[in-house]
Design an enzyme around this catalytic site. Structure first.
Site, PDB file in Angstrom:
ATOM      1  N   GLU A 143      28.956  59.161  38.277  1.00 61.47           N
ATOM      2  CA  GLU A 143      29.732  58.454  39.161  1.00 61.47           C
ATOM      3  C   GLU A 143      29.358  58.824  39.766  1.00 61.47           C
ATOM      4  OE1 GLU A 143      32.799  58.708  41.197  1.00 61.47           O
ATOM      5  OE2 GLU A 143      33.852  60.387  40.155  1.00 61.47           O
TER       6      GLU A 143
ATOM      7  N   CYS B  72      37.202  60.304  44.760  1.00 56.09           N
ATOM      8  CA  CYS B  72      36.223  59.587  44.259  1.00 56.09           C
ATOM      9  C   CYS B  72      37.292  58.270  43.991  1.00 56.09           C
ATOM     10  CB  CYS B  72      35.550  59.853  42.974  1.00 56.09           C
ATOM     11  SG  CYS B  72      35.217  60.916  42.470  1.00 56.09           S
TER      12      CYS B  72
END
Lengths: 525, 525
Positions: free
Chosen positions: A265, A302
């Site tokens: 990720e 994120c």
């Protein structure tokens, strides 16, 4: 528990010998004891050897045993008490309440996966019974279940020292799937890592599992991590971090004689589309919500909203002005590490010095070390479309507003975006047609689509997708948060005409686990 | 239908301009008319442009529309009648009844996927309802479904000119998932490819779908295929063929700015473990079944049993002698292409000339061109363990028997194997303990485990796994045969707080498709 500055290899504690790793309290720039040292290729080999030796036993633990193990890890983490909270706060600069919340999330996640393991949906049991009379050819008895891929390497992330680190989502889902885990600790929080690692180590012992189910290694540079991914006994990788870091692990995994999946990720700027009616009706309150999301955790998520896209005009001006005020009023917040603070400062400077952006506002300069000044910038859609650099993630509380000529240009900007973790629509009833025109694009670009919320705050549940097309992640087919994350570490195996007593329990005719099964393509039950 | 020797790009028929592609009837070595030509980079770009343009519409067709489309393809293939059967037989050297059976399988596969589409399990709908009162933070309404990845490139295989080619399993599962498909035809059967391509083209028109849902390109070398995989509009690749071919496509897919998944089914030798009691009790009949499987389709199956592993002794000798007799009695069979025949001959020669193998038997030399002579060889486990070359696939009707000192060495050989599509156990009741010791190894090595059957014959059903660890495939997490193959072309998307009328139909509160849903982690009844 006294920190010993050691790696954990199975049930052993082993001092590393390569380089020095010392956490720095970013609020004070003071180093924190003890000093750790990185592991050697021999440590990698030993951890992987133990993991491989544990694999066949661990992957065949009963659903109940495995669920209990996950719950025991949660208990042992809680038993660390305030020592864990204080150490994690010292190492990350994150405030105590945030770390307490993150501990709750981490333990809740482990307990969620315990329930997922018990429910057994992840086994995806399919039974196609034999058809001995079928012409021209009979059908054999065919049964499918999923099994664990093998030992998994997990790389802790800096921005969630608990929830995306040693006992975070990657570890929890890999253990739930039946995979032993070898964690490479993030060097920003070695003490937190050791504490949590010891909790897992204890849980392994309490549950009488093979010691190789869990190991924790440290790395003074990137060599140990690369060696771990290259080790033939490792069968999958979980990573949360930078795009460059993720890409390096993917390259190593692909260069192996047996390539393996890497779930990295990596990066996202999480576009927010402020649609006309909503912008007109509530630009000011929208600005407030936006800056609140932007500033959360010093923007070190994120899913931080790094991009706002809207049609230019007075309504957008009002939003931008209000957001600018809120940014100017924003106090500096301590960032996770001096390195992240430096990278943030460079990223904001790049935006500020770009000849096609305009600075709307900067937040207050902090008086402590390593504090970020939030930033808000504006650019024209044409300029955004012309320069890929304006899509670069600035990790921290900075966002860019893209002014479009009309809704067609809004869609053009959407089409131009790289893969994202999230895409957000701020809309009112009158915006539904505009939203309908955008949604197909956003579905192709992002893993999660939100309406009238903000992308920060990722719920740990069954429907969550924390993932998305490249380069948000290296594998858009999965999620790294939520119960579906378990699927990353599984593969199907079909059993043809096995006598019942040789079948895995989950596939036996008596269905001892009372699993939901797909029988001849129909859902049983 | 007269073959025109053209590519099909959307609803157009377009003559290629690069090189010459002519099918050869392997039974006669005669060239078959018409001569085809390979496509250009412009053809790739045009097919991909149309596929991209069709994507958002096609992926949102209703379950019923998409299922009907798949059934229409099956109807149109059947409407081709004997012309298809004759052409496919001429181009492949495979007998008429085998091609008829394969047509049945191909159309049955399309209809299976139609039912899979209708059942909607593949959407994996998950709903976590909002919890507005939850403390400390409310939970948003979160819903997940799977959507299609995007346009898919499919590479036809030579050994199943219908079932693994233009309208084969990869195409059927990609179309079922909602992905437009661009097929690169296999040069061994260009006429069969055109016929089937025209059938799909007709079905697209009859169902009034966007023309870009399907295109068919030809390639005189490997450049068009590589360009297709490199095209940014392609989002996944399906391939069945050689290891080298699969690896080349994976490398191209990984080198893209946006890497994409490649599902390459590459190579396997499909070990058969003949356990002691079974070997003792029925070595002769086992040998008969074994050679029958070995000779099926001239051994040109991915699941052909290329390896037999057993403890040496009189029982194994009896098996080997009986198998040797059956091989010696085996008539030559025409292979698919002169190239495959040459590669087979080289592969068998390598085994025959290896200084650690012994030739047990060779089959009869055929009198026609391109006929294979089956082969059976023996080697010692120690020699097999010492030389990776003995694990190389010989595509065709040749197998190697590995003689082990004891059951521990049988397990050692099993551990030494590369990833496989299948692993077979021949066993009697007294062998169950031996089987139990082998099964964990075989689960790690193969996608399908069989007892007392033979690996050839891959059922198209829900529980099938035609896949396995590298290098059997490039992605062990999937299957290329059976209904689960649809999952290769999907990714999850989460919708947070979307108003009901903006949600995809499958996720709406009223559940209009009556889908089985996972609500708050529990299967809805």
């Amino acid at each position: 528990m006294t920190l010993e500055g050691k790696q954990l290899i199975g049930q052993q504690a082993v001092r590393g010998t390569r380089g020095e790793i010392q956490a720095i309290n970013p609020s004070s720039s003071q180093g924190l004891e003890p000093v750790y040292a990185g592991g050697t290729p021999d440590d990698v080999a030993r951890a992987c050897e133990l993991a491989e030796a544990a694999f066949d036993t661990y992957r065949e633990t009963s659903l109940e045993e495995r669920a209990t193990f996950l719950e025991t890890i949660a208990e042992e983490i809680e038993a660390l008490g305030d020592a864990l909270i204080e150490r994690a706060s010292d190492e990350s600069g994150l405030p105590i309440p945030r770390i307490e919340g993150e501990r709750g999330r981490t333990c809740g996640q482990l307990r969620l996966f315990a329930n997922v393991v018990r429910a057994g949906e992840w086994l995806d049991v399919r039974v196609d019974p034999a058809l001995p009379e079928r012409a021209p050819l009979p059908r054999a008895d065919l049964r499918q279940r999923h099994i664990a891929l093998g030992p998994v390497a997990v790389f802790g992330a800096s921005n969630f020292p608990l929830a995306f680190s040693v006992a975070g989502g990657d570890t929890a889902s890999a253990l739930a799937a039946g995979c032993p885990v070898v964690v490479k600790a993030h060097s920003a929080h070695p003490g937190t890592s050791e504490l949590v690692g010891r909790a897992i180590q204890k849980a392994v012992a309490r549950c009488e599992l093979p010691e190789g189910v869990f190991s924790l290694l440290y790395d003074a540079d990137i060599e140990l991590g690369q060696a771990l991914v290259a080790d033939p006994r490792i069968k999958a990788v979980g990573f949360t971090g930078s795009r460059r870091g993720g890409q390096a692990l993917v390259a190593t995994a692909q260069a192996r004689p047996e390539p393996i999946p890497v779930y990295a990720e990596m990066s996202a700027i999480n576009p927010v589309f402020a649609l006309p009616a909503a912008l007109e009706a509530r630009g000011e309150s929208m600005a407030e919500g936006f800056v609140g999301s932007l500033n959360l955790g010093a923007g070190q998520f994120c899913t931080n909203p790094g991009l706002v896209i809207a049609v230019k005009g007075p309504a957008l001006d009002t939003f931008v002005e209000a957001a600018g005020r809120a940014v100017r009023d924003s106090a500096g917040q301590t960032m996770l590490t001096p390195g992240i603070h430096d990278a943030y400062t460079r990223g904001v400077d790049n935006l500020a010095n770009h000849d096609r952006t305009r600075e709307v506002a900067r937040g207050q300069a902090g008086e402590q070390p390593n504090q970020c000044r939030p930033g808000l910038f504006v650019t024209a859609a044409a300029d955004f479309l012309a320069d890929e650099a304006l899509q670069a993630e600035v990790f921290g509380a900075t966002s860019l507003v893209v002014e479009c000529a009309d809704e067609a240009e809004v869609r053009q900007v959407a089409e131009h975006l790289e893969g994202q973790l999230t895409a957000t629509l701020q809309l009112d009833d009158a915006d539904h047609d505009s939203a309908r025109a955008l949604l197909p694009i956003l579905e192709r670009k992002a893993g999660r689509i939100l309406v009238n919320g903000w992308p920060t705050g990722v719920e740990v549940c069954h429907a969550m997708v924390h993932g998305g097309p490249y380069p948000a992640t290296s594998d858009s087919r999965t999620t790294s948060v939520g119960s579906a994350a378990i699927q990353r570490f599984l593969r199907p195996v079909c059993y043809q005409n096995l006598p019942d007593d040789l079948l895995p329990e989950a596939l036996r005719e008596s269905n001892p686990y009372q699993l939901n099964r797909l029988v001849d393509g129909r859902r049983e039950g």
